[in-house]
Design an enzyme around this catalytic site. Sequence first.
Site, PDB file in Angstrom:
ATOM      1  CB  SER A  37      -0.991  -0.013   1.436  1.00  0.00           C
ATOM      2  OG  SER A  37      -1.729   1.156   1.362  1.00  0.00           O
ATOM      3  CE  LYS A  61      -4.350  -0.378  -0.285  1.00  0.00           C
ATOM      4  NZ  LYS A  61      -4.849   1.095   0.226  1.00  0.00           N
ATOM      5  CG  HIS A  63      -5.336   5.934  -0.970  1.00  0.00           C
ATOM      6  ND1 HIS A  63      -6.662   5.215  -0.868  1.00  0.00           N
ATOM      7  CD2 HIS A  63      -4.643   4.968  -0.093  1.00  0.00           C
ATOM      8  CE1 HIS A  63      -6.771   4.796   0.037  1.00  0.00           C
ATOM      9  NE2 HIS A  63      -5.497   4.326   0.575  1.00  0.00           N
ATOM     10  CE  LYS A  94     -10.738   2.204   2.093  1.00  0.00           C
ATOM     11  NZ  LYS A  94      -9.497   2.271   1.717  1.00  0.00           N
ATOM     12  CG  ASP A  97     -22.149   9.416  -5.008  1.00  0.00           C
ATOM     13  OD1 ASP A  97     -23.235   9.183  -4.865  1.00  0.00           O
ATOM     14  OD2 ASP A  97     -21.355  10.506  -4.876  1.00  0.00           O
ATOM     15  CB  SER A 154      -8.346  -2.853   9.095  1.00  0.00           C
ATOM     16  OG  SER A 154      -8.297  -1.632   8.528  1.00  0.00           O
ATOM     17  CD  GLN A 214      -5.420   0.055   9.817  1.00  0.00           C
ATOM     18  OE1 GLN A 214      -6.510  -0.450  10.240  1.00  0.00           O
ATOM     19  NE2 GLN A 214      -4.831  -0.072   8.490  1.00  0.00           N
ATOM     20  NE  ARG A 235       0.070   3.858   8.770  1.00  0.00           N
ATOM     21  CZ  ARG A 235      -0.976   4.145   9.290  1.00  0.00           C
ATOM     22  NH1 ARG A 235      -0.942   5.365  10.248  1.00  0.00           N
ATOM     23  NH2 ARG A 235      -2.222   3.358   9.337  1.00  0.00           N
TER      24      ARG A 235
HETATM   25  P1  BMP Z   1      -1.299   0.937   6.622  1.00  0.00           P
HETATM   26  O1  BMP Z   1      -0.831  -0.477   6.708  1.00  0.00           O
HETATM   27  O2  BMP Z   1      -0.212   1.905   6.745  1.00  0.00           O
HETATM   28  O3  BMP Z   1      -2.122   1.078   7.896  1.00  0.00           O
HETATM   29  O4  BMP Z   1      -2.131   1.192   5.567  1.00  0.00           O
HETATM   30  C1  BMP Z   1      -3.407   0.498   5.177  1.00  0.00           C
HETATM   31  C2  BMP Z   1      -4.147   0.555   3.913  1.00  0.00           C
HETATM   32  O5  BMP Z   1      -5.143  -0.150   3.849  1.00  0.00           O
HETATM   33  C3  BMP Z   1      -4.320   2.227   3.733  1.00  0.00           C
HETATM   34  O6  BMP Z   1      -4.229   2.780   2.367  1.00  0.00           O
HETATM   35  C4  BMP Z   1      -5.894   1.913   4.000  1.00  0.00           C
HETATM   36  O7  BMP Z   1      -6.768   2.942   3.195  1.00  0.00           O
HETATM   37  C5  BMP Z   1      -6.196   0.616   3.459  1.00  0.00           C
HETATM   38  N1  BMP Z   1      -7.165  -0.185   4.282  1.00  0.00           N
HETATM   39  C6  BMP Z   1      -7.391  -0.242   5.651  1.00  0.00           C
HETATM   40  O8  BMP Z   1      -6.435   0.153   6.316  1.00  0.00           O
HETATM   41  N2  BMP Z   1      -8.503  -0.909   6.067  1.00  0.00           N
HETATM   42  C7  BMP Z   1      -9.337  -1.236   5.715  1.00  0.00           C
HETATM   43  O9  BMP Z   1     -10.424  -1.849   6.228  1.00  0.00           O
HETATM   44  C8  BMP Z   1      -9.580  -0.933   4.227  1.00  0.00           C
HETATM   45  C9  BMP Z   1      -8.693  -0.404   3.556  1.00  0.00           C
HETATM   46  O10 BMP Z   1      -8.264  -0.015   2.169  1.00  0.00           O
END
Ligand code: BMP
Length: 263
Positions: A37, A61, A63, A94, A97, A154, A214, A235
């Site tokens: 990501s 992935k 954004h 995501k 709409d 998540s 998160q 991250r």
């Molecule tokens: P990270 O591993 O840095 O926490 O990032 C997680 C990535 O997955 C982010 O881009 C977030 O938008 C996406 N994401 C998430 O964390 N949980 C979900 O349920 C759905 C996601 O798309």
Amino acid sequence: NQPNVDEKRTVVKSNYLPIREHIRTIIEEKKSNLCLSADLTNLDEIIELSKQVGDYICLLKIHCDILNDFTMEKIRQLKTISKEKNFLLFEDRKFADIGNTVSLQYTKGLSQICEWADLVTVHALPGDGILKALEESSKEVGEPRGCFLLAQMSSKGALTDEKYVKATVQYAEKYQNFVIGFIAQSRLSTSSNIDYIHCTPGVHINSSEDKFGQQYISPAEAVLQRGADVIICGRAILESNDRVQTAKLYQTEGYKAYQQKRQ
Ligand code: BMP
């Protein structure tokens, strides 16, 4: 002379595997079920990173709405790298709409997502018109396109309860060619024998949460206990001291569990 839609569909059939099968093939060939990501705000940096870690991932992935330097020329460069390195490009848009609006968001505007994103994410919340609209729009390009439906999130306090998940699965079954799988935190039971690809975000070895809710689990837990096919890591890799070595670590951990699960 532009090929008409029917000619484009023939191109799809002859040159490409269906997208679900394509991902499984990439996972096996590259021994990687890691989706990076790349939540960075600079597309040049993502392009450089994709050259360095492209061999160790199955999906990249992004954004696109957080990029300060988005141009179609740069995103096409990223697309070329994805083909050379054999990973798929995944825009975590995501969509949420009404059908008419998402179809415009998918194909128009500055980012013209449908032109370059093999995969996108979609919320089931608005009802299944969202899938009808996106699938129809996707047929205008000469390459296969698919989406993941967000079934469970998540983040702490997510409103995706059992009833919501059930309805989401039903939409996936209705649009089984376009919906190739789920973003989920558990293996979802479906009434068909389609091998939906389950992607699990919130994966980190050294952390259990962030300050905005998160929630993290390890690659092994995501795959073996929650039933993920693909682990999504942001991250954990981006903020490490060595992104390439850390990507390799998550590749190894993720694929070890993937093999164990499929035995
Ligand atoms: P990270 O591993 O840095 O926490 O990032 C997680 C990535 O997955 C982010 O881009 C977030 O938008 C996406 N994401 C998430 O964390 N949980 C979900 O349920 C759905 C996601 O798309």
